[in-house]
Design a protein around this motif. Sequence first.
Motif, PDB file in Angstrom:
ATOM      1  N   LEU A 196      -1.748  11.626   5.627  1.00 32.96           N
ATOM      2  CA  LEU A 196      -2.931  12.459   5.426  1.00 32.96           C
ATOM      3  C   LEU A 196      -3.711  12.593   6.731  1.00 32.96           C
ATOM      4  N   LYS A 197      -3.865  11.500   7.452  1.00 35.61           N
ATOM      5  CA  LYS A 197      -4.562  11.550   8.738  1.00 35.61           C
ATOM      6  C   LYS A 197      -3.796  12.412   9.740  1.00 35.61           C
ATOM      7  N   GLN A 198      -2.472  12.316   9.732  1.00 34.15           N
ATOM      8  CA  GLN A 198      -1.663  13.129  10.644  1.00 34.15           C
ATOM      9  C   GLN A 198      -1.809  14.617  10.329  1.00 34.15           C
ATOM     10  N   ASP A 199      -1.856  14.939   9.038  1.00 30.99           N
ATOM     11  CA  ASP A 199      -1.927  16.341   8.635  1.00 30.99           C
ATOM     12  C   ASP A 199      -3.336  16.910   8.735  1.00 30.99           C
ATOM     13  N   PHE A 200      -4.343  16.038   8.700  1.00 32.22           N
ATOM     14  CA  PHE A 200      -5.739  16.480   8.805  1.00 32.22           C
ATOM     15  C   PHE A 200      -6.438  15.691   9.918  1.00 32.22           C
ATOM     16  N   PRO A 201      -6.019  15.840  11.157  1.00 32.56           N
ATOM     17  CA  PRO A 201      -6.573  15.025  12.248  1.00 32.56           C
ATOM     18  C   PRO A 201      -8.065  15.233  12.454  1.00 32.56           C
ATOM     19  N   GLU A 202      -8.582  16.378  12.004  1.00 31.76           N
ATOM     20  CA  GLU A 202     -10.012  16.665  12.178  1.00 31.76           C
ATOM     21  C   GLU A 202     -10.872  15.907  11.172  1.00 31.76           C
ATOM     22  N   LEU A 203     -10.269  15.345  10.111  1.00 24.15           N
ATOM     23  CA  LEU A 203     -11.016  14.610   9.095  1.00 24.15           C
ATOM     24  C   LEU A 203     -11.041  13.120   9.418  1.00 24.15           C
ATOM     25  N   THR A 204     -12.043  12.437   8.884  1.00 23.75           N
ATOM     26  CA  THR A 204     -12.132  10.984   8.994  1.00 23.75           C
ATOM     27  C   THR A 204     -11.529  10.389   7.729  1.00 23.75           C
ATOM     28  N   ILE A 205     -10.457   9.620   7.890  1.00 23.79           N
ATOM     29  CA  ILE A 205      -9.712   9.087   6.756  1.00 23.79           C
ATOM     30  C   ILE A 205      -9.782   7.562   6.783  1.00 23.79           C
ATOM     31  N   GLU A 206     -10.227   6.979   5.676  1.00 22.58           N
ATOM     32  CA  GLU A 206     -10.268   5.523   5.522  1.00 22.58           C
ATOM     33  C   GLU A 206      -9.297   5.106   4.420  1.00 22.58           C
ATOM     34  N   ILE A 207      -8.874   3.854   4.481  1.00 24.14           N
ATOM     35  CA  ILE A 207      -7.882   3.351   3.525  1.00 24.14           C
ATOM     36  C   ILE A 207      -8.436   2.156   2.750  1.00 24.14           C
ATOM     37  N   ASN A 208      -8.060   2.043   1.486  1.00 26.46           N
ATOM     38  CA  ASN A 208      -8.531   0.996   0.590  1.00 26.46           C
ATOM     39  C   ASN A 208      -7.368   0.560  -0.301  1.00 26.46           C
ATOM     40  N   GLY A 209      -7.327  -0.756  -0.613  1.00 23.34           N
ATOM     41  CA  GLY A 209      -6.334  -1.247  -1.557  1.00 23.34           C
ATOM     42  C   GLY A 209      -5.410  -2.299  -0.975  1.00 23.34           C
ATOM     43  N   GLY A 210      -5.498  -3.537  -1.489  1.00 24.92           N
ATOM     44  CA  GLY A 210      -4.551  -4.576  -1.141  1.00 24.92           C
ATOM     45  C   GLY A 210      -4.669  -5.146   0.259  1.00 24.92           C
ATOM     46  N   ILE A 211      -5.784  -4.954   0.918  1.00 28.78           N
ATOM     47  CA  ILE A 211      -5.972  -5.406   2.301  1.00 28.78           C
ATOM     48  C   ILE A 211      -6.726  -6.729   2.268  1.00 28.78           C
ATOM     49  N   GLU A 212      -6.184  -7.772   2.904  1.00 25.04           N
ATOM     50  CA  GLU A 212      -6.718  -9.114   2.676  1.00 25.04           C
ATOM     51  C   GLU A 212      -6.971  -9.936   3.926  1.00 25.04           C
ATOM     52  N   THR A 213      -6.554  -9.482   5.106  1.00 29.75           N
ATOM     53  CA  THR A 213      -6.722 -10.282   6.321  1.00 29.75           C
ATOM     54  C   THR A 213      -7.170  -9.407   7.480  1.00 29.75           C
ATOM     55  N   VAL A 214      -7.669 -10.062   8.527  1.00 24.65           N
ATOM     56  CA  VAL A 214      -8.057  -9.326   9.736  1.00 24.65           C
ATOM     57  C   VAL A 214      -6.836  -8.669  10.359  1.00 24.65           C
ATOM     58  N   GLU A 215      -5.684  -9.328  10.289  1.00 29.36           N
ATOM     59  CA  GLU A 215      -4.470  -8.728  10.822  1.00 29.36           C
ATOM     60  C   GLU A 215      -4.094  -7.466  10.044  1.00 29.36           C
ATOM     61  N   ASP A 216      -4.292  -7.489   8.713  1.00 27.70           N
ATOM     62  CA  ASP A 216      -4.067  -6.280   7.913  1.00 27.70           C
ATOM     63  C   ASP A 216      -4.969  -5.149   8.396  1.00 27.70           C
ATOM     64  N   ILE A 217      -6.236  -5.469   8.638  1.00 27.08           N
ATOM     65  CA  ILE A 217      -7.191  -4.464   9.099  1.00 27.08           C
ATOM     66  C   ILE A 217      -6.716  -3.842  10.405  1.00 27.08           C
ATOM     67  N   LYS A 218      -6.314  -4.680  11.342  1.00 32.29           N
ATOM     68  CA  LYS A 218      -5.860  -4.196  12.652  1.00 32.29           C
ATOM     69  C   LYS A 218      -4.645  -3.282  12.507  1.00 32.29           C
ATOM     70  N   THR A 219      -3.732  -3.658  11.621  1.00 33.27           N
ATOM     71  CA  THR A 219      -2.536  -2.837  11.421  1.00 33.27           C
ATOM     72  C   THR A 219      -2.907  -1.445  10.954  1.00 33.27           C
ATOM     73  N   HIS A 220      -3.789  -1.358   9.937  1.00 32.26           N
ATOM     74  CA  HIS A 220      -4.167  -0.046   9.404  1.00 32.26           C
ATOM     75  C   HIS A 220      -4.943   0.778  10.417  1.00 32.26           C
ATOM     76  N   LEU A 221      -5.788   0.144  11.200  1.00 33.23           N
ATOM     77  CA  LEU A 221      -6.626   0.889  12.137  1.00 33.23           C
ATOM     78  C   LEU A 221      -5.829   1.499  13.285  1.00 33.23           C
ATOM     79  N   GLN A 222      -4.563   1.161  13.392  1.00 39.03           N
ATOM     80  CA  GLN A 222      -3.706   1.846  14.364  1.00 39.03           C
ATOM     81  C   GLN A 222      -3.390   3.273  13.915  1.00 39.03           C
TER      82      GLN A 222
END
Length: 324
Positions: A196-222
């Motif tokens: 979704l972020k790739q197809d709509f680069p002009e939008l701000t896209i956040e993710i939710n669901g099943g995220i439990e560690t700081v390392e998880d956060i870092k992975t998604h924020l890439q």
Amino acid sequence: MKIDMSNKRLSVAPMIDWTTTDYRYFARLFNPHVYLYTEMISTGALLYGNRARHLRFAKEEHPLVLQLGGADTTEMTQCAQFAQQYGYDEVNINVGCPSDRVQHNKIGACLMAEPNTVAELVQHMQAAVDIPVTVKHRIGIDDFDSYEFMAQFVQTVADSGCTRFIVHARTAWLQGLSPKQNREIPPLRYDDVYRLKQDFPELTIEINGGIETVEDIKTHLQYIDGVMIGRAFYHNPYLLAEANSLWNQPIPKRSEILAQLYPHLQSQVAKGEPLSTMARHYLGLFQGLSGARKWRQALSGKPSLTIADIEKAANEVLLLNPDA
């Protein structure tokens, strides 16, 4: 892995009965950077209930987002105006809750089937307030769970002026699964959110669901612009403290957080707020440490709980964990 947080966001998800002002003040002590959300509040509660009680918050809670549940354009617009009047930083439309009760009132995830309705809500609300209006939604609902269905929903709502979307990366099953099961059984589809972020680069896209560690956060924020975490932050609030490392900030100790909490508790008790109600949000403070169970027992189910009781219980755990 280092993440540039200058244009990223980390937030605490809206959770009914949990993300009250008492919890949000507590959460803020762990981390000054995260965005905090209210629990979902229906338009009816604000229009016909105790509005001041529902919308109250401490100034320390900023940045703070009011999440609204509703589908009537006039009512949602009026409630967005309340949000601005009370000083909220943003207002968010719930298009993700799958419970039977909210479906009956045409609130929550069922609105994914009506993108034009959501677009109309955004358009009218944005015209009435200066604060951002955002949307939190699911990957899909029931058998309407293709990537294309979600992308069309986002496109329609974005055309009305919405630029920030928070995506719970699971389909919501409106029949046959409880809200709890809807958080656990439908599979997580993170790749769809990245796409979704790739197809709509002009939008701000956040993710939710099943995220439990700081390392998880870092992975998604890439891949995307923000991460929203709910129950992991609630049950283990010290994860909020550990997340300060994302901003290269020091991680506060639990003893330091408690030192800031006690004066707040004293002021709240002086206002007549029940301490036992506030303390239910603190049960996870020592999650994973020696003495955590005794701490939970000391705070649970005691209407006559005092601040001295909390201090005593905390000191006993801190003696077992000197570095905490």
